[in-house]
Design an enzyme around this catalytic site. Structure first.
Site, PDB file in Angstrom:
ATOM      1  N   CYS A  22       0.836  -1.203   0.000  1.00  0.00           N
ATOM      2  CA  CYS A  22       0.000   0.000   0.000  1.00  0.00           C
ATOM      3  C   CYS A  22       0.867   1.248   0.000  1.00  0.00           C
ATOM      4  O   CYS A  22       1.323   1.690   1.060  1.00  0.00           O
ATOM      5  CB  CYS A  22      -0.933  -0.018   1.212  1.00  0.00           C
ATOM      6  SG  CYS A  22      -1.965   1.454   1.359  1.00  0.00           S
TER       7      CYS A  22
ATOM      8  N   CYS B 283      -0.635   4.132   1.999  1.00  0.00           N
ATOM      9  CA  CYS B 283      -0.530   3.957   3.453  1.00  0.00           C
ATOM     10  C   CYS B 283       0.874   4.266   3.954  1.00  0.00           C
ATOM     11  O   CYS B 283       1.057   4.885   4.995  1.00  0.00           O
ATOM     12  CB  CYS B 283      -0.869   2.513   3.835  1.00  0.00           C
ATOM     13  SG  CYS B 283      -2.454   1.908   3.238  1.00  0.00           S
ATOM     14  N   ASP B 284       1.881   3.802   3.208  1.00  0.00           N
ATOM     15  CA  ASP B 284       3.239   3.765   3.742  1.00  0.00           C
ATOM     16  C   ASP B 284       4.256   4.623   3.003  1.00  0.00           C
ATOM     17  O   ASP B 284       5.398   4.736   3.440  1.00  0.00           O
ATOM     18  CB  ASP B 284       3.739   2.316   3.761  1.00  0.00           C
ATOM     19  CG  ASP B 284       2.847   1.418   4.599  1.00  0.00           C
ATOM     20  OD1 ASP B 284       2.361   1.899   5.639  1.00  0.00           O
ATOM     21  OD2 ASP B 284       2.632   0.258   4.221  1.00  0.00           O
TER      22      ASP B 284
END
Length: 322
Positions: free
Chosen positions: A136, A139-140
Site C-alpha cells: 500500500c 498507506c506507507d
C-alpha cells in the site's frame, strides 16, 4: 456477545458496499454494513482517481471513499467496524459471526468484500512486512521520503504505485519480470516520462534482504527490522544481482476476498462468486454479490458501485416477495 438483526447485512466497505448501503437505506431497509479489515477497499491505496464520474478534477481515492462512507451513514446505514469470520447460509434468516464475537442475523446478505493484495511468497517478504515491505503506497509512502524504493509488478496497480511514490521517494525502481507492461497506455507514458522512475525489465525477486530484529526473528526495540534490498534474477540470462533499497512495494494484483464464503455460495475456480446473468443474485436465494468479489473483467470503482446499487435493489425486491 451481541446479536444484531437486520433486513440487509452488507459485508464489506468499498464502492460496492457503500453504494449498496446508500440504496438500501433510502429504501428504508435499515441496513447494517460490516466494514471489514480495510474500510474503503482498494481505493484506499489509489492516489488520483480521474475516471470516476462527477469529478471534473482528479479526486484522491481515500477522499472519494470517505465521501461514500459519510453518504451511506448520512442516509441511514449503520456502519460497524468489525470483520465477519464465518457465515451460515443454509437457512433464512442467515447468521454471520464476527471477529468480536457478535452475531448478525439477516434476511438478506450482500457480499461486497472486494479483493486483497497478492504477495510474492518469497523469503523475507513476510518477515519484513511493516519494516519496509508493503502492498500500500498510499498507506506507507510517507515513511520513505527521500529514500530509494522498488515497486514489483507490471500492471496498472504497479504503475500507479510507482507514480505515487515519486511524491515521497528519491528514486523508484519498477521491477517487472517481462519486457513490457500490461497496464494502460496513459500510465506507461507517465512512468517513462518521470525522471524519478527507473524500469528494470526481465527481473524477478528471489528474496527480500534486511537486517535487525531479535535473535528469534521477533521485534527488538534496540535493533528494529529494516529492509536493505532485494536479491534478483534476470529472467533471460539467469544472472543474479542484489539491489540496495529502503523499501519494497508489492503490486502484482489482487485475489477476491471470498475465503469465508467457500462452500456457502457457488464460486468459480479462481474464487470469484458466481452470479446470475445481468444480476447480483448468487445460487443462494437472498444472498447477493457485488464488486470485485464477482467481477474479474472490469474491476473498476464505478462498476463496483453500480453493482452495489443492483444488489440493494435486488435485495429490496427479494424482501418484498417474501
Amino acid at each position: 456477545m451481541t446479536t444484531h438483526r437486520t433486513k440487509v447485512l452488507i459485508i464489506g466497505g468499498g464502492p460496492a458496499g457503500y453504494t449498496a448501503g446508500i440504496y438500501a437505506a433510502r429504501a428504508n431497509l435499515q441496513p447494517i454494513l460490516v466494514q471489514g479489515m480495510q474500510p474503503g477497499g482498494q481505493l484506499m491505496i489509489t492516489t488520483e482517481v480521474e475516471n470516476y464520474p462527477g469529478f471534473a478534477q482528479a479526486v484522491q481515492g481515500p477522499d472519494l471513499m470517505e465521501q461514500m462512507r459519510q453518504q451511506a451513514e448520512h442516509v441511514g446505514t449503520t456502519l460497524v467496524y468489525d470483520v465477519i469470520t464465518s457465515v451460515d447460509f443454509s437457512q433464512r434468516p442467515f447468521v454471520c459471526k464476527a471477529d468480536s464475537g457478535d452475531e448478525f442475523v439477516a434476511d438478506t446478505v450482500i457480499i461486497a468484500t472486494g479483493a486483497q493484495a497478492r504477495w510474492l511468497s518469497v523469503p523475507g517478504e513476510q518477515e519484513f512486512q511493516g519494516a519496509g515491505v508493503s502492498a500500500c503506497a498510499t498507506c506507507d509512502g510517507f515513511f520513505f521520503r527521500g529514500k530509494e524504493v522498488a515497486v514489483i509488478g507490471g500492471g496498472n496497480t504497479a504503475l500507479e504505485e510507482a507514480l505515487y511514490l515519486t511524491h515521497h521517494a528519491a528514486k523508484v525502481t519498477l521491477i517487472h519480470r517481462r519486457d513490457s507492461f500490461r497496464g494502460e497506455k496513459i500510465l506507461h507514458d507517465r512512468v517513462f516520462a518521470n525522471p524519478k522512475i527507473e524500469v528494470l525489465w526481465n527481473h524477478k525477486v528471489e528474496r527480500v534482504l534486511g537486517k535487525g530484529g531479535a535473535a528469534d526473528g521477533g521485534f527488538d526495540i534496540n535493533n528494529p527490522k529494516q529492509v536493505t534490498g532485494l536479491a534478483l534474477t534476470n529472467t533471460v540470462t539467469g544472472e543474479g544481482r542484489e539491489l540496495a533499497l529502503d523499501g519494497v512495494f508489492v503490486a502484482i494484483g489482487h485475489d477476491p476476498a471470498t475465503a469465508i464464503f467457500k462452500g456457502h455460495v457457488e464460486m468459480d475456480d479462481e474464487g470469484y462468486v458466481v452470479t446470475a446473468p445481468d444480476s447480483t443474485r448468487t445460487n443462494v436465494p437472498g444472498v447477493f454479490a457485488a464488486g470485485d468479489v464477482k467481477d474479474k473483467v472490469f474491476r473498476q470503482a464505478v462498476t463496483a458501485a453500480g453493482m452495489g446499487c443492483m444488489a440493494a435493489l435486488e435485495a429490496e425486491r427479494f424482501l418484498g416477495g417474501h
